[in-house]
Design a protein around this motif. Structure first.
Motif, PDB file in Angstrom:
ATOM      1  N   GLN A 183      40.603  -9.995 -13.196  1.00 37.01           N
ATOM      2  CA  GLN A 183      41.322  -9.409 -14.325  1.00 37.01           C
ATOM      3  C   GLN A 183      40.529  -9.543 -15.623  1.00 37.01           C
ATOM      4  N   VAL A 184      39.948 -10.721 -15.844  1.00 41.68           N
ATOM      5  CA  VAL A 184      39.139 -10.929 -17.050  1.00 41.68           C
ATOM      6  C   VAL A 184      37.970  -9.947 -17.055  1.00 41.68           C
ATOM      7  N   MET A 185      37.349  -9.752 -15.913  1.00 48.23           N
ATOM      8  CA  MET A 185      36.227  -8.830 -15.818  1.00 48.23           C
ATOM      9  C   MET A 185      36.674  -7.403 -16.137  1.00 48.23           C
TER      10      MET A 185
ATOM     11  N   ASP B 151      25.403 -13.766 -19.268  1.00 49.49           N
ATOM     12  CA  ASP B 151      26.744 -13.270 -18.944  1.00 49.49           C
ATOM     13  C   ASP B 151      27.035 -13.433 -17.454  1.00 49.49           C
ATOM     14  N   VAL B 152      26.027 -13.248 -16.620  1.00 54.33           N
ATOM     15  CA  VAL B 152      26.190 -13.416 -15.174  1.00 54.33           C
ATOM     16  C   VAL B 152      26.575 -14.864 -14.876  1.00 54.33           C
ATOM     17  N   LYS B 153      25.827 -15.793 -15.440  1.00 60.78           N
ATOM     18  CA  LYS B 153      26.109 -17.216 -15.198  1.00 60.78           C
ATOM     19  C   LYS B 153      27.449 -17.617 -15.807  1.00 60.78           C
ATOM     20  N   LEU B 154      27.766 -17.059 -16.966  1.00 61.07           N
ATOM     21  CA  LEU B 154      29.047 -17.369 -17.599  1.00 61.07           C
ATOM     22  C   LEU B 154      30.205 -16.938 -16.706  1.00 61.07           C
ATOM     23  N   PHE B 155      30.108 -15.763 -16.104  1.00 56.91           N
ATOM     24  CA  PHE B 155      31.184 -15.313 -15.229  1.00 56.91           C
ATOM     25  C   PHE B 155      31.237 -16.119 -13.933  1.00 56.91           C
ATOM     26  N   GLY B 156      30.125 -16.732 -13.547  1.00 57.39           N
ATOM     27  CA  GLY B 156      30.185 -17.699 -12.455  1.00 57.39           C
ATOM     28  C   GLY B 156      31.071 -18.876 -12.857  1.00 57.39           C
ATOM     29  N   GLY B 157      30.905 -19.356 -14.091  1.00 55.82           N
ATOM     30  CA  GLY B 157      31.742 -20.438 -14.604  1.00 55.82           C
ATOM     31  C   GLY B 157      33.188 -20.020 -14.770  1.00 55.82           C
TER      32      GLY B 157
ATOM     33  N   PHE C 193      33.686 -18.254  -8.074  1.00 55.64           N
ATOM     34  CA  PHE C 193      32.278 -18.175  -8.450  1.00 55.64           C
ATOM     35  C   PHE C 193      31.609 -16.979  -7.796  1.00 55.64           C
ATOM     36  N   LEU C 194      31.813 -16.821  -6.492  1.00 56.96           N
ATOM     37  CA  LEU C 194      31.175 -15.712  -5.773  1.00 56.96           C
ATOM     38  C   LEU C 194      31.585 -14.360  -6.340  1.00 56.96           C
ATOM     39  N   LEU C 195      32.867 -14.212  -6.680  1.00 59.71           N
ATOM     40  CA  LEU C 195      33.323 -12.950  -7.245  1.00 59.71           C
ATOM     41  C   LEU C 195      32.720 -12.711  -8.628  1.00 59.71           C
ATOM     42  N   GLY C 196      32.877 -13.679  -9.530  1.00 61.62           N
ATOM     43  CA  GLY C 196      32.398 -13.502 -10.903  1.00 61.62           C
ATOM     44  C   GLY C 196      30.890 -13.339 -10.981  1.00 61.62           C
ATOM     45  N   PHE C 197      30.167 -14.224 -10.321  1.00 57.44           N
ATOM     46  CA  PHE C 197      28.712 -14.191 -10.351  1.00 57.44           C
ATOM     47  C   PHE C 197      28.192 -12.943  -9.643  1.00 57.44           C
ATOM     48  N   GLY C 198      28.782 -12.630  -8.484  1.00 56.55           N
ATOM     49  CA  GLY C 198      28.290 -11.508  -7.677  1.00 56.55           C
ATOM     50  C   GLY C 198      28.414 -10.163  -8.362  1.00 56.55           C
ATOM     51  N   ILE C 199      29.588  -9.862  -8.879  1.00 59.74           N
ATOM     52  CA  ILE C 199      29.783  -8.564  -9.533  1.00 59.74           C
ATOM     53  C   ILE C 199      28.944  -8.465 -10.801  1.00 59.74           C
TER      54      ILE C 199
ATOM     55  N   TYR D 166      39.356  -6.392 -17.894  1.00 63.31           N
ATOM     56  CA  TYR D 166      39.700  -6.275 -19.313  1.00 63.31           C
ATOM     57  C   TYR D 166      38.446  -6.326 -20.189  1.00 63.31           C
ATOM     58  N   SER D 167      37.499  -7.164 -19.841  1.00 63.64           N
ATOM     59  CA  SER D 167      36.267  -7.272 -20.633  1.00 63.64           C
ATOM     60  C   SER D 167      35.476  -5.977 -20.611  1.00 63.64           C
ATOM     61  N   ILE D 168      35.411  -5.343 -19.454  1.00 60.48           N
ATOM     62  CA  ILE D 168      34.683  -4.078 -19.345  1.00 60.48           C
ATOM     63  C   ILE D 168      35.404  -2.985 -20.132  1.00 60.48           C
ATOM     64  N   ILE D 169      36.728  -2.988 -20.092  1.00 63.91           N
ATOM     65  CA  ILE D 169      37.487  -2.015 -20.890  1.00 63.91           C
ATOM     66  C   ILE D 169      37.239  -2.255 -22.377  1.00 63.91           C
ATOM     67  N   PHE D 170      37.345  -3.521 -22.816  1.00 61.06           N
ATOM     68  CA  PHE D 170      37.080  -3.839 -24.223  1.00 61.06           C
ATOM     69  C   PHE D 170      35.647  -3.477 -24.618  1.00 61.06           C
ATOM     70  N   ALA D 171      34.677  -3.712 -23.723  1.00 56.90           N
ATOM     71  CA  ALA D 171      33.283  -3.368 -24.019  1.00 56.90           C
ATOM     72  C   ALA D 171      33.133  -1.859 -24.209  1.00 56.90           C
ATOM     73  N   GLY D 172      33.818  -1.077 -23.384  1.00 56.32           N
ATOM     74  CA  GLY D 172      33.762   0.377 -23.541  1.00 56.32           C
ATOM     75  C   GLY D 172      34.351   0.831 -24.869  1.00 56.32           C
ATOM     76  N   VAL D 173      35.468   0.231 -25.240  1.00 62.17           N
ATOM     77  CA  VAL D 173      36.100   0.580 -26.516  1.00 62.17           C
ATOM     78  C   VAL D 173      35.196   0.174 -27.682  1.00 62.17           C
ATOM     79  N   ILE D 174      34.633  -1.033 -27.613  1.00 66.50           N
ATOM     80  CA  ILE D 174      33.736  -1.511 -28.675  1.00 66.50           C
ATOM     81  C   ILE D 174      32.516  -0.598 -28.782  1.00 66.50           C
ATOM     82  N   GLY D 175      31.912  -0.253 -27.644  1.00 73.52           N
ATOM     83  CA  GLY D 175      30.752   0.631 -27.648  1.00 73.52           C
ATOM     84  C   GLY D 175      31.076   1.987 -28.238  1.00 73.52           C
ATOM     85  N   LEU D 176      32.230   2.542 -27.874  1.00 74.64           N
ATOM     86  CA  LEU D 176      32.641   3.833 -28.423  1.00 74.64           C
ATOM     87  C   LEU D 176      32.863   3.743 -29.928  1.00 74.64           C
TER      88      LEU D 176
END
Length: 170
Positions: A95-97, A77-83, A57-63, A99-109
């Motif tokens: 790892q999910v974070m 999204d913050v609360k979801l990553f806490g879950g 929780f601390l890692l997902g929510f904090g970042i 990969y998600s950020i990489i996928f978000a960059g690809v989607i945005g591009l």
């Protein structure tokens, strides 16, 4: 481990559906996601399970909170990553974070290329950087500039990030 993926996966699919439909992840979903993860780990592993969930929780929510302060993601999204952290723990959440950020960059591009806005946006970023270096201007964007930013539901990147992570772990 399969139970964790099934339990967490149900909430991730629910969040994906609501984020696509309404561009919002409801608090009730996030609360249920967190409570069910805590209960699961408490019943299966006791205090060690709660410690596992707490660290995740601390890692997902904090970042994600830091990314929210930078206006990169929404509060849901913050609360979801806490879950996600509670259900999957620190290792998989990181790892999910990633990969998600990489996928978000690809989607945005891809969206920018589809809309043919790439060159215009890159010029704007370039001149903002040059202005900040040469003339000590602020890089921070104004509210009207922020409204022009490209946005899309982050769950379109999180769901493939979770699937990708699951495929490499199992």
């Amino acid at each position: 481990m399969e139970t964790i993926f099934i339990g967490g996966g149900v909430f991730i699919l629910w969040a994906f559906w609501t984020d696509i439909k309404a561009r919002k992840i409801p608090n009730i979903l996030n609360i249920l996601f967190m409570i069910s993860g805590l209960l699961y780990h408490a019943v299966i592993s006791g205090w060690d399970g709660l410690a596992f969930a707490g660290k995740g929780f601390l890692l997902g929510f904090g970042i994600m909170l830091i990314l929210h302060w930078m206006k990169a993601v929404g509060a849901g999204d913050v609360k979801l990553f806490g879950g996600i952290g509670i259900w999957f723990g620190m290792g998989m959440t990181a790892q999910v974070m990633m990969y998600s950020i990489i996928f978000a960059g690809v989607i945005g591009l891809l969206i920018m290329l589809w809309r043919r806005e790439t060159i215009m946006r890159m010029r704007r970023v370039f001149w903002k950087l040059i202005g900040s270096v040469l003339w000590k201007q602020s890089i921070r964007s104004t509210e009207t500039e922020h409204q022009q930013f490209l946005t899309f539901p982050f769950m379109t990147a999180v769901l493939p990030g979770v699937v990708f992570c699951y495929l490499f772990i199992t």
